[in-house]
Every structure is written in C-alpha cells, then in structure tokens.
Scaffold this active site. Structure first.
Site, mmCIF file in Angstrom:
data_model
loop_
_atom_site.group_PDB
_atom_site.id
_atom_site.type_symbol
_atom_site.label_atom_id
_atom_site.label_comp_id
_atom_site.label_asym_id
_atom_site.label_seq_id
_atom_site.Cartn_x
_atom_site.Cartn_y
_atom_site.Cartn_z
ATOM 1 N N ARG A 26 81.315 -17.423 50.108
ATOM 2 C CA ARG A 26 81.593 -17.989 51.433
ATOM 3 C C ARG A 26 83.084 -18.103 51.698
ATOM 4 O O ARG A 26 83.531 -17.994 52.842
ATOM 5 C CB ARG A 26 80.880 -19.345 51.568
ATOM 6 C CG ARG A 26 79.346 -19.185 51.725
ATOM 7 C CD ARG A 26 78.595 -20.449 51.404
ATOM 8 N NE ARG A 26 77.167 -20.380 51.675
ATOM 9 C CZ ARG A 26 76.235 -19.789 50.904
ATOM 10 N NH1 ARG A 26 76.594 -19.184 49.786
ATOM 11 N NH2 ARG A 26 74.967 -19.798 51.242
ATOM 12 N N GLY A 99 72.226 -10.540 46.770
ATOM 13 C CA GLY A 99 71.407 -10.955 47.904
ATOM 14 C C GLY A 99 72.228 -11.766 48.896
ATOM 15 O O GLY A 99 72.057 -11.642 50.116
ATOM 16 N N ARG A 127 64.271 -6.144 47.714
ATOM 17 C CA ARG A 127 64.163 -7.565 48.102
ATOM 18 C C ARG A 127 63.854 -7.702 49.590
ATOM 19 O O ARG A 127 64.305 -6.893 50.404
ATOM 20 C CB ARG A 127 65.435 -8.305 47.689
ATOM 21 C CG ARG A 127 65.569 -8.300 46.171
ATOM 22 C CD ARG A 127 66.733 -9.085 45.695
ATOM 23 N NE ARG A 127 66.551 -10.503 45.919
ATOM 24 C CZ ARG A 127 67.478 -11.414 45.670
ATOM 25 N NH1 ARG A 127 68.658 -11.028 45.200
ATOM 26 N NH2 ARG A 127 67.259 -12.674 45.880
ATOM 27 N N ASP A 330 67.719 -21.472 40.844
ATOM 28 C CA ASP A 330 68.290 -20.474 39.930
ATOM 29 C C ASP A 330 68.296 -20.951 38.475
ATOM 30 O O ASP A 330 68.540 -20.161 37.559
ATOM 31 C CB ASP A 330 69.721 -20.116 40.365
ATOM 32 C CG ASP A 330 69.735 -19.383 41.702
ATOM 33 O OD1 ASP A 330 68.690 -18.841 42.117
ATOM 34 O OD2 ASP A 330 70.798 -19.360 42.363
ATOM 35 N N ARG A 403 70.458 -13.902 35.255
ATOM 36 C CA ARG A 403 69.998 -15.247 34.870
ATOM 37 C C ARG A 403 68.972 -15.173 33.742
ATOM 38 O O ARG A 403 68.858 -16.090 32.935
ATOM 39 C CB ARG A 403 69.446 -15.997 36.074
ATOM 40 C CG ARG A 403 70.463 -16.116 37.199
ATOM 41 C CD ARG A 403 70.579 -17.482 37.809
ATOM 42 N NE ARG A 403 71.606 -17.471 38.850
ATOM 43 C CZ ARG A 403 72.895 -17.719 38.640
ATOM 44 N NH1 ARG A 403 73.340 -18.046 37.445
ATOM 45 N NH2 ARG A 403 73.761 -17.658 39.630
HETATM 46 C C1 S3P Z 1 72.152 -18.516 47.449
HETATM 47 C C2 S3P Z 1 70.931 -19.014 47.836
HETATM 48 C C3 S3P Z 1 69.720 -18.963 46.996
HETATM 49 C C4 S3P Z 1 70.045 -18.656 45.535
HETATM 50 C C5 S3P Z 1 71.033 -17.544 45.411
HETATM 51 C C6 S3P Z 1 72.343 -17.890 46.126
HETATM 52 C C7 S3P Z 1 73.303 -18.627 48.377
HETATM 53 O O1 S3P Z 1 68.869 -17.941 47.504
HETATM 54 O O2 S3P Z 1 68.874 -18.356 44.827
HETATM 55 O O3 S3P Z 1 71.299 -17.286 44.047
HETATM 56 O O4 S3P Z 1 74.448 -18.474 47.936
HETATM 57 O O5 S3P Z 1 73.062 -18.900 49.567
HETATM 58 P P1 S3P Z 1 67.844 -18.216 48.715
HETATM 59 O O6 S3P Z 1 68.611 -18.550 49.920
HETATM 60 O O7 S3P Z 1 67.092 -16.926 48.881
HETATM 61 O O8 S3P Z 1 66.964 -19.326 48.252
#
Ligand code: S3P
Length: 442
Positions: A26, A99, A127, A330, A403
């Site tokens: 971020r 992701g 995903r 996580d 992880r």
């Molecule tokens: C994250 C949100 C989580 C987490 C990922 C990082 C983030 O995922 O599992 O490792 O930085 O916003 P989800 O938003 O899919 O729950």
C-alpha cells in the site's frame, strides 16, 4: 529443497522480522497515487512487493531505492503522479504471485483513460477474480477475463466514468474492499463496502494519512462498513513499515513448541485486524507479552514469547472460527502445526477462504501434516486437528506456497528425523531471509 532436523535445544534471543507485506504494497500504491514524494522505510523487499513496484514503474512512476547517508536505513522514494497522470503501459502488468498487487491494482486500472492488461504466475491465473470484476463492473468499469474463466489475465478498457456503489461482500476480504476503495477514489459519489467481519484495515489507516476521507463503521446488524467520500487530494507521506505479524507468527509458534524457548520479536505490527493469532494463542494459555507498545498510526510492539503448555476447553477441544478468522487467515497453517503438537483437538472453521489462497491451504496442510504422522481431517470450511501424536520428518510439497514452506519448516523443529521441504525458495515471496533467520536461532 531444504532439509531440517528436530530442534536440539531451546530457541533463545531477539528476532527482527521484515516489514509488513500488506502495508508495504500500500505504501507504494498510495505513494504513486498521491501528489509529491513518499518516503518508505522498513519496506519489505520481497518478490510480491517488488512486483508492485514493477507495475507502477510500467505506469510511469519513478521509484528509487537509496540508503540514508546519516543512519544507513534503506529508503524507497515514490515520486507520486497524482490520480490522473499515469502513463499507458506498453506491456502487460505482471504481478508474479501477488494477489494483493493483482486485486488492488485492478481498482486503479479500471479508472484509467487508457487500456491495460494484468496477470501473474500460474497460481495467480487460477485465483478467483470475479470477486473484483463484479463490483468494478457495477461501478461502470469495463473489465474482462481474457480466457473467460473469471481469472487473470484481466483486460481493462480505459476511459470509463466510474460511479460509487454500495457493495455487500459475502466474505471479509481486504483485497476486495481495497480494490473498490481505490476505484472509488476516481468515482462520482461515495463508495461503501459491507463485510461480515472487519478485514485488515491498512487501506483505511494509510489512505486517511494521505488525506483521503475514508473510515470504518459498524452496521446495526454487526457487519463492518468502510465508507469513502472521494474528492480529497492525496499528498505524499513518510511511512515506517512495522514488522509483519504474519512472519513473526512462525517464530511465535516455534518458541511455543520447543521446550525452554524464549524469543523477543521486535517491532511487530499488532493492528487488531491482524493480531487474531495473539488473542487465540493467549486463550490457549500461551505465555505471550507485548512490550514497548506504540499506538501511533499502525500499532506496533515487541512480542515476548515463552514455551508454554497449552490447553483446550473442558472437552479437550479448541475452536477457532467466526470473526477471528479474517484477523489470522494467513497464520492458520502455522497454527495448525502448533495444534498438531498438543494433546487436544483444534477445530478450525469458517475458513473456506483458505482454499483459494496461493494454494489450497486446507488440502495442503492436511496432506503435509498427515505425512508427518498427525491425525488431521479436512472439512468444508477448515480442518480438525487431533493433536498429540508424535510428528516424524517427511518430504513435504510446499506447493510453491511461501506460507506452507515456512509452516512446515516450523513443524520440522518438533519432528523426529529429517523433514525436506520442496521448492523452499518460494519463501522469497514474503520473507527472503527466513531460513537464514531460523538457522541463526537453532
Ligand atoms: C491481504 C489480504 C488477505 C490476505 C493476503 C493479503 C491484503 O487476502 O490473505 O495475504 O494485503 O489486503 P483477502 O483479502 O483475500 O482475504
């Protein structure tokens, strides 16, 4: 492949874990969207966060790495372009295994005047992206899944005017919430996201610090609400990223598992939306103390953890579920490892999201711990660990999931014989020096 043996003595000493992954991503994204420069210290230099930097470089953002001549601290400087001044990328944005990069960047790309395409590695291309394509579509974005399977690659047609929406997300997901909020910065009208429980709120905390009008509320039915009023200018900022509690979790569990251990893990982010592991382990009877608490901005503390006997309830059970799950999603694989070493049953429920992380973490944890001799069963939305059977070394498939590789490295410390973890280099996704830091304690 890495081979690990059972710990032969207690783990003692101080540990510094690298910067928080969610906050590091971020800091680059919001720095790029702001006017002026943003200086980031404590940034996590891992593959995932470097993917975010690469994507913004492709949008024309200047991002520099330097070492402070006064104190030797590595600093990332992001020269923000403001919301409306990115360049059209000349190639597909590549997010690697990340992701967070894929879903948050999508909120930004949906609002640009130019066309773009985003994708990542094999795991990313499996995903689910419908969860962001649906709300972005409702906002007026034009986004399609190139192979029509609701996964990346995603193609955005530029030049769409977005409108704010009220969106009820059936699952708590900070990636979905943040994607909508980032698109919402460009939209006409407010963007509001309801989720069944509050997901990590780093976006809310950091975007506010950059000048955005964004906040959380609790709805009458108990759901969590995030509200953004667009239109406020974003300005550059100084960000000091605390250590990642998701990385600290491996050492917390290691210390709780190896008799006689005592570790002090320094400067860890303990934001309540992330610190469920501390709450749950305390309820199990873990000896964990927070020292040097600093609650300015993102809360942080040193975590002192000592080997502990743990307990379930009077029926020798411990249940982890409900609103606690998003605050430790996580960390569930390494908590499952700890549970395997205790002589009560641990039931993890309401955690179906584990199936769609970097790997299917329900199946992969059950597969690996079963190989190590644990009595464990997969359920629809989690797993049941019948703890207490002695663990033995085994060859473990990490599924290229960082992880899982780290969780099984911790399991190895309690297992008789040698544990080999395949494709262990995947730890570079979030914690490149993990094995070096672990070896230093053994
Ligand atoms: C994250 C949100 C989580 C987490 C990922 C990082 C983030 O995922 O599992 O490792 O930085 O916003 P989800 O938003 O899919 O729950």
């Amino acid at each position: 492949m890495i081979a690990l043996e059972k710990a032969s003595r207690p783990l003692k000493g101080d540990v510094f874990v690298p910067g928080d992954k969610s906050i590091s991503h971020r800091s680059i994204m919001f720095g790029a969207l702001a006017q002026g420069t943003t200086e980031v210290t404590g940034f996590l230099e891992s593959a995932d966060c470097l993917s975010t930097i690469d994507c913004f470089k492709k949008l024309g953002v200047l991002i520099e790495h330097s070492i402070s001549p006064t104190n030797g601290v590595p600093t990332i400087t992001v020269h923000g372009r403001g919301l409306h001044n990115f360049s059209a990328p000349t190639s597909t944005l590549y997010t690697g295994n990340s992701g967070t990069t894929t879903r948050l960047m999508s909120g930004i790309l949906a609002a640009q005047p130019f066309d773009s395409m985003i994708t990542g590695d094999n795991s990313i291309e499996k995903r689910p992206m419908k969860r962001i394509m649906k709300p972005l579509g409702q906002m007026g974005a034009d986004v399609i899944s190139v192979y029509g399977n609701d996964c990346a690659p995603l193609r955005f047609t530029g030049g769409k005017s977005l409108r704010g929406i009220t969106y009820r997300n059936p699952v708590a997901s900070a990636q979905v919430k943040s994607c909508i909020m980032l698109a919402g910065l460009y939209a006409e009208g407010d963007s509001v996201v309801y989720e069944p429980a509050l997901s990590r709120n780093h976006t809310e905390i950091m975007l506010s610090a950059f000048g955005a009008d964004i906040h959380n509320e609790v709805a009458r039915d108990g759901s969590a609400v995030c509200i953004l009023h667009p239109g406020m200018p974003l300005h550059g900022n100084k960000i000091n990223v605390p250590g990642d509690i998701s990385s600290a979790a491996y050492f917390i569990v290691a210390a709780l598992m190896v008799p006689g251990s005592e570790l002090l893990i320094r400067n860890v982010g303990i934001n309540k939306t992330r610190a469920g592991i501390l709450t749950v382990l305390n309820q199990m009877g873990a000896d964990i103390t927070l020292l040097n608490l600093d609650e300015s901005g993102e809360p942080k503390a040193d975590i002192l953890v000592k080997y502990s006997e743990l307990h379930g309830n009077e029926n020798r059970q411990f249940v982890i579920g409900g609103k606690e799950i998003p605050t430790m999603i996580d960390e569930l694989p390494v908590v499952a490892v700890l549970a395997a070493t205790r002589d009560f049953d641990t039931i993890i429920k309401d955690a179906a999201e584990l199936k769609i992380k970097e790997s299917n973490r329900i199946d992969a944890v059950v597969q690996g711990l079963t190989k190590m001799g644990c009595d464990i069963e997969a359920t629809e939305d989690g797993m049941i660990i019948h703890g207490g059977k002695p663990l033995k070394g085994a060859d473990i498939d990490s599924h290229k999931d960082h992880r899982l590789a780290m969780s099984f490295a911790i399991a190895a410390l309690a297992a008789e014989g040698t544990t080999r973890i395949m494709e262990d280099e995947c730890v570079g996704i979030s914690y490149p020096s993990f094995f070096k830091d672990l070896q230093a304690l053994l």
